[in-house]
Design an enzyme around this catalytic site. Sequence first.
Site, PDB file in Angstrom:
ATOM      1  N   SER A  80      -3.036   8.663   0.490  1.00  0.00           N
ATOM      2  CA  SER A  80      -3.459   9.503   1.630  1.00  0.00           C
ATOM      3  C   SER A  80      -4.922   9.326   2.030  1.00  0.00           C
ATOM      4  O   SER A  80      -5.308   9.764   3.114  1.00  0.00           O
ATOM      5  CB  SER A  80      -3.217  10.978   1.311  1.00  0.00           C
ATOM      6  OG  SER A  80      -1.919  11.325   1.681  1.00  0.00           O
ATOM      7  N   VAL A  85      -2.284  10.639  -3.617  1.00  0.00           N
ATOM      8  CA  VAL A  85      -1.431  10.885  -4.784  1.00  0.00           C
ATOM      9  C   VAL A  85      -1.571   9.831  -5.890  1.00  0.00           C
ATOM     10  O   VAL A  85      -1.002   9.986  -6.963  1.00  0.00           O
ATOM     11  CB  VAL A  85       0.064  11.033  -4.399  1.00  0.00           C
ATOM     12  CG1 VAL A  85       0.317  12.331  -3.668  1.00  0.00           C
ATOM     13  CG2 VAL A  85       0.559   9.836  -3.617  1.00  0.00           C
ATOM     14  N   TYR A 111       3.144   1.698   7.391  1.00  0.00           N
ATOM     15  CA  TYR A 111       2.565   2.870   6.710  1.00  0.00           C
ATOM     16  C   TYR A 111       2.515   2.672   5.194  1.00  0.00           C
ATOM     17  O   TYR A 111       1.522   3.010   4.543  1.00  0.00           O
ATOM     18  CB  TYR A 111       3.388   4.119   7.074  1.00  0.00           C
ATOM     19  CG  TYR A 111       2.963   5.376   6.350  1.00  0.00           C
ATOM     20  CD1 TYR A 111       1.828   6.084   6.742  1.00  0.00           C
ATOM     21  CD2 TYR A 111       3.689   5.858   5.264  1.00  0.00           C
ATOM     22  CE1 TYR A 111       1.436   7.241   6.074  1.00  0.00           C
ATOM     23  CE2 TYR A 111       3.298   7.014   4.590  1.00  0.00           C
ATOM     24  CZ  TYR A 111       2.174   7.695   4.998  1.00  0.00           C
ATOM     25  OH  TYR A 111       1.783   8.832   4.331  1.00  0.00           O
ATOM     26  N   LYS A 157      -5.476   7.797   5.308  1.00  0.00           N
ATOM     27  CA  LYS A 157      -5.234   8.544   6.553  1.00  0.00           C
ATOM     28  C   LYS A 157      -6.530   8.810   7.333  1.00  0.00           C
ATOM     29  O   LYS A 157      -6.518   8.871   8.550  1.00  0.00           O
ATOM     30  CB  LYS A 157      -4.548   9.883   6.235  1.00  0.00           C
ATOM     31  CG  LYS A 157      -3.136   9.721   5.668  1.00  0.00           C
ATOM     32  CD  LYS A 157      -2.579  11.057   5.178  1.00  0.00           C
ATOM     33  CE  LYS A 157      -1.170  10.921   4.621  1.00  0.00           C
ATOM     34  NZ  LYS A 157      -0.689  12.181   4.021  1.00  0.00           N
ATOM     35  N   TYR A 182      -5.229  18.500   0.830  1.00  0.00           N
ATOM     36  CA  TYR A 182      -3.900  19.113   0.979  1.00  0.00           C
ATOM     37  C   TYR A 182      -4.037  20.608   1.217  1.00  0.00           C
ATOM     38  O   TYR A 182      -5.033  21.060   1.804  1.00  0.00           O
ATOM     39  CB  TYR A 182      -3.010  18.817  -0.247  1.00  0.00           C
ATOM     40  CG  TYR A 182      -2.904  17.352  -0.581  1.00  0.00           C
ATOM     41  CD1 TYR A 182      -2.294  16.459   0.304  1.00  0.00           C
ATOM     42  CD2 TYR A 182      -3.388  16.842  -1.772  1.00  0.00           C
ATOM     43  CE1 TYR A 182      -2.173  15.110  -0.004  1.00  0.00           C
ATOM     44  CE2 TYR A 182      -3.267  15.499  -2.095  1.00  0.00           C
ATOM     45  CZ  TYR A 182      -2.670  14.640  -1.199  1.00  0.00           C
ATOM     46  OH  TYR A 182      -2.561  13.309  -1.504  1.00  0.00           O
TER      47      TYR A 182
HETATM   48  N1  GLU Z   1       2.138   7.248   0.548  1.00  0.00           N
HETATM   49  C1  GLU Z   1       2.176   8.633   0.225  1.00  0.00           C
HETATM   50  C2  GLU Z   1       3.240   9.354   1.009  1.00  0.00           C
HETATM   51  O1  GLU Z   1       3.312   9.206   2.179  1.00  0.00           O
HETATM   52  C3  GLU Z   1       0.841   9.226   0.486  1.00  0.00           C
HETATM   53  C4  GLU Z   1       0.818  10.668   0.103  1.00  0.00           C
HETATM   54  C5  GLU Z   1      -0.488  11.134  -0.420  1.00  0.00           C
HETATM   55  O2  GLU Z   1      -1.282  10.411  -1.004  1.00  0.00           O
HETATM   56  O3  GLU Z   1      -0.693  12.335  -0.236  1.00  0.00           O
HETATM   57  O4  GLU Z   1       4.034  10.081   0.460  1.00  0.00           O
END
Ligand code: GLU
Length: 311
Positions: A67, A265, A195, A70, A247
Amino acid sequence: MKMPCQKSSELKLLVEEAKRYTKDGKVADYIPELGKANRDDLSIAIHYPDGKCISAGDIDKKITLQSISKVISLALVLMERGFQYVFERVGMEPTGDPFNSIAKLETMAPAKPLNPMINAGALVVTHMIKGDSIADRFHRLLSFIRELADDSSIGYCEQVAQSEFETADLNRALCYFLKQHHIITEDVDALLDLYTKQCAIEMNCLDLGRIGMIFAMDGMDPLNGKRIMPEDVARICKTFMVTCGMYNASGEFAIKIGIPAKSGVSGGIMGAVPGKFGIGIFGPALDEKGNSVAGIKLLELLSRNYRLSMF
Ligand code: GLU
């Protein structure tokens, strides 16, 4: 030229203290490849604008961004598409829900994801990356990341990308929902291919700290005097890091630590202490919200000892 990262005995003490908390966490295994990480790892690199770097722990270990990517894909699409185009398709509000939740999408009209840091919003952001093909779009993102980190060797981990692609049914569900509502218009598996590669881009803590430093310095690379992103783009990204970067624990994180940060994560955390330095942390044991449990503890100690909170 990158200066070598100096081991810091002060940081080492803080890492040792924070490491005690890894046993309270659990390595993410919903992406099977991530389950192979060592729960008790904890490392940190702090990257200063003058190129100096201090570290503790094994900072050569590679982490996939998950994430954390992002924030970077958001910066790229804001530059490529402009603010109006992007925010017509993704919102600016925290959700208070888990990162992969579909709940708010169903109750909102239009079904526009609330922000770019939750999976639904991040998928829409990745959908907006320009290019003629998946390979071309991925290359644009990777080149941007290499420029931010000043490291042309950065790539992605094929096993992690593949492992997520094969098991990403919840993200597929989010995409199909968004496609039904015309927010996403491309083929869902093509978007997931892009993604999952984005999330699997891997680097060490030093590179992560350097990217944090560029955000901390409002998009300027002070080491070569180059502006990598407009100040406004860096400002928007840092604001999202504060309001939704950790989060649904972002509120508590802002109160206890008070610096813009984004977690993933894989156990990575990228921090950007405005005007001061960037932080890269790797600690794969996660709490129930998906944040590195010892990483947060380490940031709490740092913030308290060095008065880093921006509030
Ligand atoms: N690739 C993970 C997903 O989309 C990233 C989630 C994350 O790091 O919060 O579930």
